[in-house]
Every structure is written in C-alpha cells, then in structure tokens.
Motif scaffolding. Sequence first.
Motif, PDB file in Angstrom:
ATOM      1  N   UNK A 268      -6.734  29.159 -36.804  1.00 55.61           N
ATOM      2  CA  UNK A 268      -5.286  29.394 -36.783  1.00 55.61           C
ATOM      3  C   UNK A 268      -4.677  29.022 -35.435  1.00 55.61           C
ATOM      4  N   UNK A 269      -5.398  29.324 -34.363  1.00 56.20           N
ATOM      5  CA  UNK A 269      -4.905  28.943 -33.042  1.00 56.20           C
ATOM      6  C   UNK A 269      -4.806  27.418 -32.934  1.00 56.20           C
ATOM      7  N   UNK A 270      -5.788  26.735 -33.505  1.00 57.09           N
ATOM      8  CA  UNK A 270      -5.769  25.266 -33.475  1.00 57.09           C
ATOM      9  C   UNK A 270      -4.555  24.741 -34.239  1.00 57.09           C
ATOM     10  N   UNK A 271      -4.284  25.336 -35.388  1.00 56.24           N
ATOM     11  CA  UNK A 271      -3.153  24.890 -36.212  1.00 56.24           C
ATOM     12  C   UNK A 271      -1.820  25.050 -35.468  1.00 56.24           C
ATOM     13  N   UNK A 272      -1.751  26.057 -34.625  1.00 50.74           N
ATOM     14  CA  UNK A 272      -0.517  26.273 -33.860  1.00 50.74           C
ATOM     15  C   UNK A 272      -0.299  25.131 -32.855  1.00 50.74           C
ATOM     16  N   UNK A 273      -1.367  24.683 -32.230  1.00 54.38           N
ATOM     17  CA  UNK A 273      -1.248  23.547 -31.304  1.00 54.38           C
ATOM     18  C   UNK A 273      -0.799  22.307 -32.080  1.00 54.38           C
ATOM     19  N   UNK A 274      -1.383  22.105 -33.258  1.00 54.13           N
ATOM     20  CA  UNK A 274      -1.027  20.931 -34.060  1.00 54.13           C
ATOM     21  C   UNK A 274       0.441  21.001 -34.501  1.00 54.13           C
TER      22      UNK A 274
ATOM     23  N   UNK B  92      16.079  13.573 -37.848  1.00 58.40           N
ATOM     24  CA  UNK B  92      16.286  14.012 -39.223  1.00 58.40           C
ATOM     25  C   UNK B  92      15.324  15.180 -39.459  1.00 58.40           C
ATOM     26  N   UNK B  93      15.872  16.336 -39.796  1.00 56.98           N
ATOM     27  CA  UNK B  93      15.080  17.570 -39.840  1.00 56.98           C
ATOM     28  C   UNK B  93      13.830  17.454 -40.705  1.00 56.98           C
ATOM     29  N   UNK B  94      13.921  16.720 -41.810  1.00 58.92           N
ATOM     30  CA  UNK B  94      12.781  16.681 -42.722  1.00 58.92           C
ATOM     31  C   UNK B  94      11.518  16.131 -42.064  1.00 58.92           C
ATOM     32  N   UNK B  95      11.684  15.316 -41.014  1.00 58.91           N
ATOM     33  CA  UNK B  95      10.525  14.795 -40.289  1.00 58.91           C
ATOM     34  C   UNK B  95       9.642  15.904 -39.750  1.00 58.91           C
ATOM     35  N   UNK B  96      10.212  17.104 -39.641  1.00 58.77           N
ATOM     36  CA  UNK B  96       9.433  18.216 -39.119  1.00 58.77           C
ATOM     37  C   UNK B  96       8.483  18.833 -40.131  1.00 58.77           C
ATOM     38  N   UNK B  97       8.528  18.376 -41.370  1.00 56.60           N
ATOM     39  CA  UNK B  97       7.775  19.094 -42.410  1.00 56.60           C
ATOM     40  C   UNK B  97       6.270  19.184 -42.135  1.00 56.60           C
ATOM     41  N   UNK B  98       5.642  18.102 -41.669  1.00 58.39           N
ATOM     42  CA  UNK B  98       4.189  18.184 -41.455  1.00 58.39           C
ATOM     43  C   UNK B  98       3.833  19.225 -40.392  1.00 58.39           C
ATOM     44  N   UNK B  99       4.432  19.148 -39.202  1.00 53.17           N
ATOM     45  CA  UNK B  99       4.148  20.215 -38.239  1.00 53.17           C
ATOM     46  C   UNK B  99       4.557  21.602 -38.738  1.00 53.17           C
ATOM     47  N   UNK B 100       5.609  21.698 -39.526  1.00 54.02           N
ATOM     48  CA  UNK B 100       6.017  23.011 -40.047  1.00 54.02           C
ATOM     49  C   UNK B 100       4.918  23.601 -40.932  1.00 54.02           C
ATOM     50  N   UNK B 101       4.301  22.761 -41.741  1.00 57.58           N
ATOM     51  CA  UNK B 101       3.220  23.253 -42.599  1.00 57.58           C
ATOM     52  C   UNK B 101       2.004  23.664 -41.764  1.00 57.58           C
TER      53      UNK B 101
ATOM     54  N   UNK C  97      -5.122  25.320 -49.728  1.00 56.26           N
ATOM     55  CA  UNK C  97      -4.457  26.195 -50.695  1.00 56.26           C
ATOM     56  C   UNK C  97      -5.162  27.536 -50.861  1.00 56.26           C
ATOM     57  N   UNK C  98      -6.300  27.671 -50.136  1.00 63.95           N
ATOM     58  CA  UNK C  98      -6.997  28.958 -50.111  1.00 63.95           C
ATOM     59  C   UNK C  98      -7.245  29.323 -48.652  1.00 63.95           C
TER      60      UNK C  98
ATOM     61  N   UNK D 194      -0.036  30.875 -39.150  1.00 66.12           N
ATOM     62  CA  UNK D 194       0.371  32.261 -39.307  1.00 66.12           C
ATOM     63  C   UNK D 194      -0.340  32.907 -40.490  1.00 66.12           C
ATOM     64  N   UNK D 195      -0.479  32.156 -41.565  1.00 71.45           N
ATOM     65  CA  UNK D 195      -0.956  32.776 -42.800  1.00 71.45           C
ATOM     66  C   UNK D 195      -2.346  32.342 -43.244  1.00 71.45           C
ATOM     67  N   UNK D 196      -2.943  31.396 -42.540  1.00 74.25           N
ATOM     68  CA  UNK D 196      -4.312  31.015 -42.882  1.00 74.25           C
ATOM     69  C   UNK D 196      -4.427  29.963 -43.964  1.00 74.25           C
ATOM     70  N   UNK D 197      -3.341  29.642 -44.604  1.00 76.38           N
ATOM     71  CA  UNK D 197      -3.284  28.529 -45.549  1.00 76.38           C
ATOM     72  C   UNK D 197      -1.826  28.300 -45.918  1.00 76.38           C
ATOM     73  N   UNK D 198      -1.559  27.295 -46.741  1.00 71.37           N
ATOM     74  CA  UNK D 198      -0.176  27.048 -47.145  1.00 71.37           C
ATOM     75  C   UNK D 198       0.150  27.973 -48.319  1.00 71.37           C
ATOM     76  N   UNK D 199       0.854  29.030 -48.032  1.00 67.28           N
ATOM     77  CA  UNK D 199       1.173  30.049 -49.037  1.00 67.28           C
ATOM     78  C   UNK D 199       2.447  29.670 -49.798  1.00 67.28           C
ATOM     79  N   UNK D 200       2.628  30.229 -51.005  1.00 68.96           N
ATOM     80  CA  UNK D 200       3.893  30.012 -51.717  1.00 68.96           C
ATOM     81  C   UNK D 200       5.089  30.443 -50.873  1.00 68.96           C
ATOM     82  N   UNK D 201       4.910  31.544 -50.130  1.00 67.82           N
ATOM     83  CA  UNK D 201       5.979  32.029 -49.258  1.00 67.82           C
ATOM     84  C   UNK D 201       6.306  30.990 -48.176  1.00 67.82           C
TER      85      UNK D 201
END
Lengths: 219, 441
Positions: free
Chosen positions: A173-179, A21-30, A71-72, A36-43
């Motif tokens: 950021x590199x660490x977040x990509x592994x996660x 179920x695609x929604x299960x991907x939300x945590x890794x997607x965030x 958020x920052x 990529x952006x250094x925090x969870x941006x509105x975009x």
Amino acid sequence: MSELTQETLNELKEIAGRYPDARSGLLPMLHLVQSVQGYVTPEGIEACAEVLDITAAEVAGVATFYTMYKRRPVGDYHVGVCTNTLCAIMGGDLIFERLKEHLEVGNDETTEDGRLTLEHVECNAACDYAPVMMVNWEFMDNMTPESAVELVDRLRSGQDVRSTRGARICTWREAERVLAGYPDDRADEGPAAGPASLEGLRIARERGWRAPEPEEEAR
Amino acid sequence: MTDTLTPVLSDNWDHDRAWTLESYERAGGYSALRKAVRRQPAEIVELVKDSGLRGRGGAGFPTGMKWGFVPQDTESPEGGKPKYLVVNADESEPGTCKDIPLMLASPHTLVEGTIISSYAIRANHAFIYVRGEVLHVVRRMQRAVEEAYLAGYLGKNILGSGYDLDVVVHVGAGAYICGEETALLDSLEGRRGQPRLRPPFPAVAGLYACPTVINNVESIASVPCIVDNGPDWFGSMGTEKSKGMTLYSLSGHVTRPGQYEAPLGITLRELLDLAGGVREGRMLKFWTPGGSSTPLLTAEHLDIPLDYEGVAEAGSMLGTKALQIFDDSTCVVRAVLRWTEFYKHESCGKCTPCREGTWWLVQVLERLERGQGSEEDLDTLLDLCDNILGRSFCALGDGATSPITSSIQYFRDEYLAHLEQGGCPFDAEAASLFATAGAMA
Ligand SMILES: Cc1cc2nc3c(=O)[nH]c(=O)nc-3n(C[C@H](O)[C@H](O)[C@H](O)COP(=O)(O)O)c2cc1C
Ligand code: FES
C-alpha cells in the motif's frame, strides 16, 4: 478495509488537478485508491467517477484493463516472479514452481495469513539480472529457487528486506501511494546502478575507452 | 577510429550519488540547457536533424524530422493549439532493459533532455509516462523533477529565458500495449490503452487532439549531449545512416550480461567478446537483435553491423537493441511459445486479426511443443502469421509473428523433432542458470 475519508477524496481531486484535463489523473487516482483500501473497491470506483464526472462503468472499464489494479485484497507484499521467456528459461519457471509449493498458493493468490500475494509477471526491464523477482515493484535481481524461498520467509516473518537496486521494502500500500504521485522521500536509498548496468562502463574505464573529444568551437 | 565502447549516456552511472542534481551538475549537467535557451527553438530542431539521431524506442524514425512535423504557424488551426511532449518510459518490450537503468542512475539526463526537447517544439507541458512496475525508478524521477523545479530549470521563466515548462511524472498501471505511442496517449488521457488509427499522426493531433511529440527515453536523453558537443561530434560515432552511440543490452546465456554503450554498427561478435562469450562449454544458438518483436537471428549473423540498415539486411530489425542470447541448451519452440503467450495476453483486443490470431497461434504452438499435431501445423502457423502481419492498427500483432516465422525459417527441424519424439527433446533445467548447482546438490 478503511473507508475513503474526506482526506482521500481531497487527494483524488488534487491528482486530477495536476493535468490539463482532469481525466488524465485516473490511473494515478486508482493507485491511490489501492493504497488506501488494498484493492480497487466499488467505493473507490464510485469516488473516482464522481471526481471526474464520468460513469462508474467507465472507471471500471479502465480499472479492469490494467494488470496492476487488483479486484481482490493484496497482501502486505506483492511478490512477482518474471516468467517472460528470458527469465523463464534462465530459471524463473523453477523459481515460480518452488514458491507456489512453498507458499501453498497458486498464481495471483494470497497466503492464508494475508501477508503475501504471489503472481508471475511479464518482462520487468531487468533482463540483464535474470532471473528477476519483484517485491512491491522493487527489483530483486539474480534470484535462485533457494534465495527466493529465503526472501519470502523473511518477508513473512516481518524482517527487513532490501531491494538489490532500490530501497528497503515498504508495504504494497505504501508503494501504491508513491505510484499515485505522493513521494515517500526515499529516492536516496540504494545504489545508482547494479553491477550489470555498469558492466560496459567498467570495461571502458579499464581499457581507457571513451567517446571522442568534442571540437572546441562546438562547445 | 572511435573506441569500441563510448560511454556517454552511461558515463556518470558510477559516480557517487549519480541520481542527485549535485552529482549531475558536477559532471557538467544542465550546461546544454543553458546553451539551448539562448538559441531559437527552430535552431535546436535543426541541430537534432543534423545530428542524424534516430528514435531509440524501436522504429528508428529520425527524431529531428518528427519534431519538424509539429505545426508551428500560430495562425493555423493546429499551430495555435498547445503542444505537448510525451516521453515514452514504458519500457516493456521483452528483453529491453536500458531506459530503466538510465532513469535509475541518472534521471537528470532525462529531465534535461525533456526540457530542451520541449523548448524545441514549443511545448509548455511535458509528461514522462513511466511504467508502474518500477517503484524506485518512479522515486528517482519524482525527486529529479522536484530538484529541477527548485533549481529554476522547470516552472516559469526558465533561466531567465521567458520560457515556461511544467513536467508531470505519470505512472502507468501494467500493460505492454501502452508503450505503443497512440495507446500510450489514450492511457495518458485516462482510458484503456488502445491504439488509434493514423493519420492523423500525433505530431498533428495527439494528446487532447493537440500536436504532440512522443519519444523514447534514450532518444530524449541523447539530446543534451548533441546540444553540448554538436551534431558533428555525434555523427563521428556510428555509421553513415545510423549515427551516434547507443545502449546495447546483453542478457541471457552470456558470461557478463549488462549494458554496453557503443557506436551504432558494432557486431554481436565484438559485444560477446567483451561480455565473456556465451556460457562455458555452450554454443550460441539464437538471439534477438532488438527485443522479442524482432525476428530471431543465429550464429550465422555474428558479424552483421548492429545498425538499422545492417540488421534489416539480415532480415530482422535493430529495434531496441535488446540482445537476448540463448545457447544450445535452449529449446527454441519453448521460447517461441512463451513469447507468443505474452503477445496473446497483451493484445488489447481492439483489432480482430491480432486478438483472434494470437489466440490461435498459442493453440497450435502448444500442440507442437507437446509433440502432438503434425507437420501441417507449421504451415498453419505461417498462414496465421500472414493474416496478422500488417492488418492491425498497431505493430503488436506484427511483433507476435516475428519469433514464429523466423524460428520456422531457421529451426524447422527442431519443430519436427518434437513431433518425432512426441515431446520436447530438451531438458528445461539444463537451460537455467543454476543447472549445475542443482545437479551437484
Ligand atoms: C506494441 C508496442 C510496444 C511498444 N513499446 C514501447 C516502449 O515500451 N517504449 C518505447 O519507447 N517505444 C515503444 N514502442 C514504440 C512507440 O510506438 C514509438 O515508436 C516510440 O516511442 C517513438 O519514440 P522514438 O522515435 O524516440 O523511438 C512500442 C511499439 C509497439 C507497437
Ligand atoms: S525477461 Fe524477465 S526481466 Fe526481462
């Protein structure tokens, strides 16, 4: 801050595709958005919502629930000091105070040069190495106020730092990509275990203690 | 008589590059999987039932029995649905530090256990939910799963058995509550991690409302050795109702903190002996048998057997076997306040007694620690605990009451001393590891 490119959007879809179920991907997607952006941006929130076909409010509701989502903008190095009871008592409180003073920041704040974000963290499952710090979620075991100051100074001046039970420290950021589920092929760095993890085994070896021999027919 | 320490899960942790497939196989790894796929899934469930293995994640529920609850009649509405195995690798209970070193040193033990367990419950999809704050553990798990696919231990037609399994290493994002099994399921479905009302139990309606087994890392990692050596071998360690070996984690004011793998039923006195005792010149004051959610014990309890029954009889719980040791330099009120702040912070907010109750507990405890407030505050605390215990969807709130009620039971005088002195009678620095170093500087 870099924009979300088509490549990132494709990766977000790829993550969603790993699950029944695609929604299960939300945590890794965030996690990927943060890489990529250094925090969870509105975009980033909009992009996740679109990929999963849910509302941005639903994504934001999830993002705000978990402490690893920021958020920052976070610095290159996220420096965590465990101040859960055991580490706090063993010296984590003193370490955290010293670092706040030394870096001139409060909890969850980033140094003026944008290099370091300091935060106190909860028990990180390393209590046998107390007091514990985490840099970009790598273990820094058996810390003292002095070694903590030395550590952040090395990080700030761009010197190589190795985790006591992990790899050479990469950027946050590199660490977040592994996660997010994109391995960086560095599993082979660092030891299998630290000294405390091996303490019981060492004693057992010394004294010739071992589990009973299995019966032949069971094997 | 078995030996005092019985390394099984930790036995290969000192091997060269223990985390690699090559090293694991050299030590006999994946032989259990080869045996398992030659037997019927139901036989594996029976084997695990016979071994007496109980969940190592805190509650001690018999693992084989849990697997037996999964509906397997493909004609029935539930039995016809896909089944899932979810490995709980969220390890976040304060004091608990066994699953993380296991996955770091020997991720293949967990992968092999995951495959055998999935086969037993007839799941074709398994998830390993790892807390997010352990980057290198995530790297090692990702690598181990990748290696297992390449070796034909995962994917289609595993070892020619016709059995298919996919495993996803899923990474969390920081929330203690996600270790609670139903909150974990919500989190794995991409939602806020909030517990679900039971029944239905996950074995019937779990992930995506399908039959789901959730087990702790150490429980699943114990499965290969049971398949390999047989249930009688496993049962030859431990006590009558608490069978097998397990990882005891010693931390805090002990000379040699660390992981000690022993048969269930060892005592803290024996473990402390091996670990070199509490700090030089200090005495044991209080300890948790299984993480901060298990009521505190004291030096009176050094000789109770550390198995499920023994610790329950002493008024606490074996929990995760996280033995956090505090010596007499430690202020119990400070320790309890800090744990309570943790529970307040981590309460997911769904149930009122837990959300509001933990907030009030912190207010009252702060007052007491500062030496303000009054003796009646102790009754207020106990009242609040009474109103939290057993009144929420999950056991987070119950856990929050444990340090408070037990510390008032054993250390009432210390609370009162704070009031008499108008503050904390302890020197916080003296409890730290570098107390002596600081004094000399
Ligand atoms: C607040 C809370 C946190 C929990 N955290 C964990 C955890 O981090 N890891 C774990 O295995 N079990 C944890 N549990 C227990 C799980 O709900 C569940 O009982 C366990 O994963 C079942 O596995 P087992 O039968 O193999 O022990 C937690 C329970 C509660 C109430
Ligand atoms: S209390 Fe700090 S790692 Fe557990």
